[in-house]
Structures are given as C-alpha cells and as structure tokens.
Design a protein around this motif. Structure first.
Motif, short mmCIF file in Angstrom:
data_model
loop_
_atom_site.label_atom_id
_atom_site.label_comp_id
_atom_site.label_asym_id
_atom_site.label_seq_id
_atom_site.Cartn_x
_atom_site.Cartn_y
_atom_site.Cartn_z
N ALA A 58 -4.99 0.48 -14.49
CA ALA A 58 -5.40 -0.58 -13.85
C ALA A 58 -4.29 -1.49 -13.71
CB ALA A 58 -6.60 -1.41 -14.84
N TYR A 86 -3.64 -1.84 -10.08
CA TYR A 86 -4.31 -2.06 -8.89
C TYR A 86 -4.36 -3.42 -8.13
CZ TYR A 86 -7.13 1.70 -10.89
OH TYR A 86 -7.75 2.84 -11.27
N HIS A 87 -3.58 -4.18 -8.74
CA HIS A 87 -3.33 -5.54 -8.01
C HIS A 87 -2.40 -5.06 -6.58
CE1 HIS A 87 1.04 -6.11 -9.23
NE2 HIS A 87 0.44 -5.71 -10.33
N LEU A 140 -3.10 -2.36 -4.93
CA LEU A 140 -4.09 -1.90 -4.08
C LEU A 140 -5.08 -3.09 -3.50
CD1 LEU A 140 -5.66 0.91 -5.83
CD2 LEU A 140 -3.77 1.07 -4.30
N PHE A 141 -5.24 -4.15 -4.31
CA PHE A 141 -5.95 -5.10 -3.69
C PHE A 141 -5.07 -6.55 -3.70
CE2 PHE A 141 -8.78 -2.20 -6.06
CZ PHE A 141 -9.46 -1.69 -4.84
N HIS A 176 -2.83 -12.26 -9.94
CA HIS A 176 -3.30 -11.37 -8.93
C HIS A 176 -4.77 -11.56 -8.64
CE1 HIS A 176 0.69 -10.01 -8.99
NE2 HIS A 176 0.60 -9.43 -10.28
N ASN A 177 -5.45 -12.89 -9.12
CA ASN A 177 -6.74 -12.93 -8.86
C ASN A 177 -7.03 -14.45 -8.07
OD1 ASN A 177 -8.31 -10.98 -10.06
ND2 ASN A 177 -8.18 -12.07 -11.80
N ARG A 220 0.69 -1.17 0.06
CA ARG A 220 -0.13 -0.09 0.01
C ARG A 220 0.77 1.02 0.04
NH1 ARG A 220 -5.61 -0.52 1.14
NH2 ARG A 220 -6.14 -2.91 0.96
N VAL A 227 -13.41 -7.90 -4.01
CA VAL A 227 -13.16 -6.56 -4.89
C VAL A 227 -13.69 -5.42 -3.94
CG1 VAL A 227 -13.22 -5.65 -7.16
CG2 VAL A 227 -13.51 -8.13 -6.53
N ALA A 228 -12.74 -4.32 -4.06
CA ALA A 228 -13.09 -3.11 -3.19
C ALA A 228 -13.53 -3.15 -1.81
CB ALA A 228 -14.48 -2.51 -3.84
#
Ligand SMILES: [Zn+2]
Ligand SMILES: [Zn+2]
Ligand SMILES: [Zn+2]
Ligand SMILES: [Zn+2]
Ligand SMILES: [Zn+2]
Lengths: 414, 293
Positions: free
Chosen positions: A328, A331-332, A334-335, A398-399, A73, A413-414
């Motif tokens: 995007a 974004y991995h 961030l999450f 990353h999923n 982060r 997600v989020a």
C-alpha cells in the motif's frame, strides 16, 4: 520525498550558519571548510548562486510534485533482485571523503536501501563485500531493510585488494536462482583503481550478459575501462562520483526501476497471501527456523504455517507472503490527487464566496486587516486549503481531506 | 524561544486529536450496545480529565459522520474557555443535523461506515500546522473512537494517512466500540506505534479511556499498555472492494485483485501466464545461503 525535504532544510540551515554563527570564527577553524560547503550552494534558473528562500523552496516542491503526478503511472511494481556490491578493499579506507570512503558509502547505502524498498516494495536486496581479493556474501536476498543495514554497519573494515571478477562470479551464481519474473541487477560501489582477478574477467562479463544481469558501477576514484566495458555490455550505467552529494545522487538514481528494464518487463499476475500477525505472547513453532518462538510471527493464510518475517515464501505451501501495508505504500502513485488550483482574490468577484479558513488545518485564510491570503482549492471537492496544507497534502498525505470527507465523492478511490 | 516556554512545553504536554464516530446507522444498530448519549458522557469526562492533567494540554475533536466530517471543538480556541461541554455538544448537534441533511439514502443495509479517512486526513493537517507554527509544540497523538465497520473503499486513503502519520511520528490510538475488530485501525495502531483496544464492557468506558489513553507519550514508556492481540493485515481488492487474505497482484502497479484477470484495470497491462507457485519455489529454496559472519 521527505528525505529530500529534510536535506533541503539541512542545506538551508547550513547557509544560515554561514552568515550568522560562522562570522566570529576563523576560516581555518571551521569544520565545513573541509567539507567544501560552497559546493552546496544552489543555483537558480539564471545561473546565479543564492541562498534558498521559502518561496523558491515552495516552487521547487511544486514543480517536483507536478512532475511526479504526470509520471505517476509508470511501473512501480517491478520485482527487482538487486545485489549491492561494496568494495571494502584498501582503497575504501582513503580519506578523500570524510571521514573515509567506506563510511560515506555505508551511510549512503543505508539511505538507499530504505528508499529502494519504499519505491520497490516487492523487490529484494542483498549485500556482497569485496575484500582481500575475495567476495563475501554479507546478507542473502531479503526484503527487510533493517537486517541489511545492521549487517553492513557491523562489517566496516577495509583491507587487501578488490576482485571484480570474484564479485561478479558470486553474484551471477546467486542471481541465476531467482524466479524468472524477477529482474536481476547488480550495483557495484567501487573504490579501487584496479581489479585483482583469478582468471579471465571478460568471460565473466559475458556470463553476466548471458544471464541478463544488468550491472552498474559507481566509481569513487577515477574512471576504469573494465567497469565501463562491463556496464556497456550488460546495459547498466557507469558514473564516477565527484563528492559525497554527487555520490548520493548517483546511488539514488538506482532506486526507481531503470526505464530500460521497465520496457521489456512482462506483466504478471502473481498470487500472494497477506498473513495475519499473531498476538504478542503466543508461543508457536515457526516453519523457517523450526524453533518455538514467543510472540510476533505471521500465519500463512493458505496452510496456517507460522513464518517469522515478511516478505517471504511459505516454506510449506510455497505461497508468496507479503505484508499488505508494504504494497500500500506505493498506492498513492496509482491514485495521485490532482494538483490544486491557485485561488486569486481578484478572480472571484463575490467576496462572500472567498474562503475564511483552511479546510484541512482550520488556519485563517485572512491576513491581518481582513485581506485574503494566498490559498488553493481542490478542483474536485472545491474546498479551500492554505499553501502549507497544499504541500503537505501532495507531498506526504496523498489524500484530499475535502474529497475524503464527503460521501458523494467516494468514487475518487478506485 | 525563551527558556521559560521550553520549560512549559515539557515532554508530557499532549495535543490529543479525538476522532468521534457519529455514524447514526451504527449507533442505532444492534451492533452498538452503548447509547450515543451515554458514550458522550464518558467521552466528555475523559476530555475534561485530559485538560485537567496538564494545563498546557490541548484537545481537538473531529467528528467522522456518515456523509461529512467536521471540526467540533478546539480547546485552544479562546472562545471555548468556559462552558466547554455545552459548546462541544452544541457544535456536535449542529454537525449531526447537517450530516443528516446531506443523507440521500433513506435507509442503508447494516450500519454502513463512517468517513474515517476524511477525519484522519483532517487531523493530520491540523497536526502539521501545529508542527509548523510553534517551534516548541505539544506532543500530538490521534485517538479514534470508532464503532462502524471498515469501509473497504477507504482502504487506499486510510493507508496513505497511516504512512503519513508514521513519517511524522504521530501515533494513532484506537478504541473500537463496534462488534467486530477493525482491520484498518489494527494496522493504523500497529504501524504508527499506537495502542489498539477493544473494550469488553462499555459501562466502564471512561475507565478504559482514562487508564489506557490518557497518559502522555513520554509516560507511556513506563506503562504496560495493552499489547495487540494480533493484527489483521488483510487488504481490499481493487475490483470488488472485498477484504481478502489471498489475492493476485499486478507485477506492474501492485494492484490487488481477488480473481485472476486478463488485464489490469488500474494500469492496463495485459498479463501473460499466471505465475504458478510451484515453478518458482524449488530454486528459491536454494537461495538460503550461509551468511558471512
Ligand atoms: Zn503456506
Ligand atoms: Zn491548512
Ligand atoms: Zn478535494
Ligand atoms: Zn475483487
Ligand atoms: Zn496493474
């Protein structure tokens, strides 16, 4: 990440070559004797040199992965404006790096630019060359890696002296024009052992300091006092590369945002537009070149003007236009997905609860003889995965396929 | 790695991962003019023709349902050599029943969305396994037969999958069966170099599939395949999961918001003054300078 993997694989192949094919050849015939292949040997925790086997590779990745997830982060969206100043003076033609310093530098800069945009999607890079005592702007600030790389590869000749002052003067005047929320940085790749300046360089250094430009230098020959002074004054870093591998490491250290500027960065909310790409074959007039163009191009969502490339600023209404996939890509960070837990066969007493196949790739998780193979499980969706999928999921995808495959866990997600 | 096997795995051998949208709310809605059974006849014929085109071709079918995703069919499985269609339909029926049992909502507004992100992730894991296990492998590609509208909540997961596919050079083809274009699949096909197609007449679905999506990756270079009719690059905002074409970006973490915020909900940064556009444009324009060369 994938770059590093590829490199490790490459090193590994190198070593296998050493034991295998290399044996029949005389040492002096071997190309890589020149390239100091012994320096690419890896050291383990106890300081022993050994070829890398799969297990250590796996663990190295695992450790790196844990490190990145904990540090995930930190600021990824700093908007950096980086000028890369490349010394193409006579000294860049030296062949202590193979085939020559400038070729090695260009190769590393190419890899660096790609990595830089991966890590800093909103940032911009420009290239400046030092040659014959003058500084030339090779490319203007831009966000497209390809155009920089193309320009650099077409200009690889060395001659004359390098002038640090001319380079800094040019960069300083250009960086003074960027928006206030941008961070100004210069990375100088310096081959020469001297600088041939028209005036007082100390004044230029003070000007850079006043403009809050962070100057870093990577030397290719030996330490120079003036470079060290420049970096100290402006808060940059100064290192001298020992060999190509070290040079790469040093350059790549500049890809993530430097912690120093991350600290005093002011968070901002920047208004941006995500233009649509026009259909292929449509003819329209672009606002950047004022020419009729066929196909491609993007439409500003606010004023509907056509622009050729992203990221850019709309010439008509001034909206910052970015491609959303560009954002995007990070974004991995961030999450991040939680590390999977090791499943030890002894821990679960109930043999029927043991997994049979990997949820991701359908590989059987039973060794021959119905012995359970090592596997991991996702703490959120409790699906089982093989070790290879574990690495792939955390390093590239990353999923979690399990979490993504069940509606009730959509809150991830989020 | 004998020379024989390298000859067998020429560049025209394909591994086709087919992702089928089984969201019942879509297939029963007014949005779909094609009944699911009719759709399946077209797809079965298409899958058979892929397997007939080259004896080494491999087809794997993954269902993207409303509540779950699952592997339906793998032509490399020795149990699937005979009675392909029956096995596939049997497994699919089982899957749809299971998917329905998981459903807790009685009814949903509109067609809802299917779990495209999950099925994409599974397909990519399978492809990585093929990359790993055999030194010479068929050329993989993914075909999404998708009808449900995009689920904005899957935005990050789908983008992650797209980038991973791009890194492994796996093209994602999409055939959109719904009423509207899919922004996700437009981006997926554009970024990975796949083909995006939205057929006009569903009665001829098999013909669309066989002319556009049956050719292997090598032969594609010689064909004039449909060119994208524009790509929708809109993103989902993190605050309401709305699809937006203009928004506010946190300069620290790049989160997207549809409205101005005081504080970033993702990274917690407190924002200073919002960047007004006009302050930055004028000096910026001067930056265009003659490039040496
Ligand atoms: Zn505009
Ligand atoms: Zn697996
Ligand atoms: Zn999971
Ligand atoms: Zn919102
Ligand atoms: Zn933020």
């Amino acid at each position: 990440m994938s770059l590093k993997d590829a490199e490790m694989k490459y090193n590994r192949e190198d070593e296998e070559d050493d034991d295998g094919d290399g044996r029949g050849v005389e040492a002096w015939e071997r190309d890589y004797a020149d390239e100091r292949s012994w320096e690419s040997l890896q050291e383990d925790e106890s300081g022993l040199l050994r070829p890398i086997d799969n297990k250590t590779l796996y663990h190295a990745q695992y450790r790196r992965r844990l490190r990145t997830t904990t540090a995930a982060r930190i600021q990824k969206g700093l908007i950096r404006y980086l000028y890369i100043v490349i010394d193409l003076s006579r000294a860049a033609g030296e062949t202590d790096y193979k085939p020559s310093r400038m070729v090695v530098v260009a190769r590393q800069v190419e890899a660096f630019i790609r990595e830089f945009f991966d890590q800093n999607p909103l940032s911009q890079v420009a290239l400046v060359t030092l040659k014959d005592g003058v500084a030339n702007s090779l490319t203007g600030l831009g966000g497209s890696p390809e155009s920089h790389i193309k320009a650099l590869m077409g200009k690889l000749t060395s001659s004359g002296d390098a002038s640090l002052q001319n380079g800094l003067d040019l960069v300083q005047s250009l960086l003074n024009q960027i928006p206030s929320y941008g961070h100004r940085e210069v990375l100088i790749l310096y081959s020469a052992l001297s600088t041939c300046d028209p005036g007082e360089i100390m004044e230029t250094i003070q000007k850079c300091k006043a403009s809050k430009i962070r100057c870093s230098v990577i030397g290719l020959s030996a330490e120079l006092y003036i470079c060290k002074y420049l970096c100290q004054e402006t808060g940059g870093s100064y290192y001298v590369a020992l060999d190509e591998f070290h040079l790469k490491e040093l350059i790549f250290e500049h890809a993530p945002p430097p912690p120093a500027i991350a600290e005093f960065a002011v968070a901002n909310l920047i208004k941006m537009g995500f233009p649509q790409r026009a259909a292929e074959g449509v003819i329209s007039i672009c606002s950047c070149h004022k020419e009729a163009k066929v196909g491609g191009g993007y439409t500003c969502p606010r004023c509907k003007a056509r622009v050729c490339e992203l990221p850019t600023e709309c010439q008509i209404c001034g909206l910052t236009l970015v491609s959303s996939p560009h954002l995007a890509r990070s974004y991995h960070h961030l999450f991040p997905i939680t590390p999977f837990d090791d499943v030890t066969p002894s821990a679960t007493n109930n043999p029927s609860k043991l997994p049979k196949i990997c949820f991701g790739c359908q590989l059987s998780l039973l060794n021959p003889g119905n012995m359970p193979a090592p596997c991991v499980s996702c703490p959120k969706c409790e699906q089982f995965f093989c070790l290879d999928c574990d690495i792939y999921i955390h390093e590239s995808l990353h999923n979690c396929p399990g979490c993504e495959s069940f509606r009730h866990s959509k809150s991830v997600v989020a | 790695m004998t020379p024989v096997s390298s000859k067998l795995y020429a560049d025209d051998v394909s591994l086709l991962m087919v992702l089928i949208d089984t969201n019942p709310f879509f297939w029963n809605s007014a949005q779909s003019t094609l009944p699911f059974s009719k759709f399946l006849t077209h797809v079965l014929a298409f899958l058979n023709s892929i397997l007939l085109l080259n004896q080494m071709n491999q087809v794997v079918v993954i269902a993207a349902g409303y509540n779950s995703c699952g592997y339906i069919f793998d032509s490399s499985d020795p149990q699937n050599q005979n009675k392909r269609a029956e096995d596939l339909l049997h497994k699919l029926e089982e899957f749809v029943d299971n998917d329905q049992e998981l459903c807790r909502e009685e009814s949903v507004d509109g067609p809802g969305f299917s779990l495209l992100s999950g099925s994409l992730s599974m397909a990519l894991c399978y492809i990585q396994r093929v990359f790993r296990t055999v030194p010479l492998h068929p050329q993989p590609r993914i075909l999404c037969l998708h009808g449900s509208p995009d689920g904005p909540g899957q935005y990050v997961a789908i983008m992650n999958s797209i980038f991973s596919a791009q890194r492994s050079m796996v093209p994602i083809d999409s055939c959109v069966l719904g009423a509207q274009h899919s922004a996700f699949l437009q981006q997926a096909s554009y970024i990975t170099g796949g083909v995006y197609l939205k057929p006009q007449i569903f009665d001829g679905l098999f013909q669309y599939l066989s002319t556009v999506f049956a050719t292997d990756l090598h032969s594609r270079c010689f064909l004039q395949l449909p060119k994208p009719a524009g790509v929708d690059f809109r993103a989902s905002c993190f605050c309401h999961k709305n699809t937006i074409d203009m928004g506010y970006i946190c300069s620290v973490c790049l989160s997207i918001f549809c409205k101005h915020q005081k504080k970033c909900s993702t990274c917690g940064s407190v924002f200073g003054q919002a960047q007004t556009q006009n302050s930055s444009t004028t000096p910026d324009r001067k930056m265009k300078m003659p490039v040496d060369g």
